[in-house]
Scaffold this motif. Structure first.
Motif, PDB file in Angstrom:
ATOM      1  N   PRO A 140      35.265  51.121  21.348  1.00 41.12           N
ATOM      2  CA  PRO A 140      34.614  51.107  20.030  1.00 41.12           C
ATOM      3  C   PRO A 140      33.257  50.416  20.084  1.00 41.12           C
ATOM      4  N   SER A 141      32.453  50.606  19.056  1.00 40.75           N
ATOM      5  CA  SER A 141      31.049  50.188  19.077  1.00 40.75           C
ATOM      6  C   SER A 141      30.851  48.695  19.311  1.00 40.75           C
ATOM      7  N   ASP A 142      31.660  47.847  18.674  1.00 44.76           N
ATOM      8  CA  ASP A 142      31.504  46.406  18.865  1.00 44.76           C
ATOM      9  C   ASP A 142      31.679  46.023  20.330  1.00 44.76           C
ATOM     10  N   ASN A 143      32.681  46.574  20.958  1.00 48.44           N
ATOM     11  CA  ASN A 143      32.918  46.279  22.368  1.00 48.44           C
ATOM     12  C   ASN A 143      31.870  46.925  23.261  1.00 48.44           C
ATOM     13  N   ALA A 144      31.393  48.102  22.884  1.00 49.62           N
ATOM     14  CA  ALA A 144      30.340  48.760  23.646  1.00 49.62           C
ATOM     15  C   ALA A 144      29.074  47.909  23.652  1.00 49.62           C
TER      16      ALA A 144
END
Length: 229
Positions: A140-144
């Protein structure tokens, strides 16, 4: 830096089991169905674009490159052929084993390539160029964004990323199960906002140099190259 353990575990288990069988075949020369053939073609287009960009900037001899999420070595091996010194890693032990085997079969000398099993957020080193292709789709974007921050901290000159762009059309495809077709055959597929990726790179002191887009029936990959300011 901690990422969603569940996502990481899913990715690791997938690419050490059914995912390995599926993707090592797609990335190879074996018989595939029409959808897999389309994905193979699209992925190779992304590889070719990155190699074209790198070679257009000059001789790659002696350049220290990190191939983060190397898969079966589709990019790492051509980079070594061009003279680069490559550190190639993947979360999947099976992928790394296959990449090492292909390198031994193809390359006359493997002294300038090192394969090892590692996930993105624990990578260490100091690289001229860091490349991470078709990996961010699994997170997901936060982890990316956290992963990009970490890769930037290892990079002296250039980062090249590819990811599934977040568009209305691709969101619809994903929802109806056509983005990665086949029941229970893939990990979660996350799309990312291009502006978010660019902003994250800029926050780490990089400016965008080139962008590209690979688009086939079943494979969509936004490519971004950023250089350190």
């Amino acid at each position: 830096m901690k990422i969603n353990t569940d996502d990481k575990t899913i990715v690791k288990n997938y690419f050490n089991a059914i995912g390995f069988d599926r993707w090592q075949n797609i990335y190879g020369n074996g018989k595939v169905n029409k959808v897999q053939e389309d994905i193979r073609f699209g992925h190779q287009q992304t590889i070719d674009t990155v190699l074209k960009w790198l070679k257009s900037d000059g001789d790659l001899s002696g350049l220290v490159i990190c191939d983060a999420g190397c898969g079966v070595g589709s990019l790492s091996i051509p980079l070594v052929k061009e003279g680069a010194i490559v550190s190639a890693s993947d979360i999947s032990e099976k992928m790394v084993t296959e990449a090492r085997k292909r390198a031994n079969d193809i390359l006359e000398n493997t002294d300038t390539i090192n394969f090892y099993v590692q996930d993105l957020e624990t990578l260490k080193g100091n690289f001229h160029t860091t490349i991470c292709l078709d990996v961010l789709i699994h997170y997901p974007s936060d982890n990316a964004a956290k992963m990009i921050n970490h890769l930037a901290s290892l990079t002296n000159s250039r980062i090249i990323l590819s990811f599934a762009p977040k568009t209305f059309y691709l969101t619809v495809l994903k929802k109806i199960g056509e983005f990665f077709p086949g029941p229970s055959k893939t990990t979660r597929a996350y799309q990312h906002n291009k502006d978010m990726i660019i902003q994250t790179l800029k926050q780490n002191g990089f400016k965008i140099q080139r962008t590209g887009m690979t688009s086939t029936k079943f494979y969509y990959s936004q490519i971004i190259e950023a250089i350190k300011e």
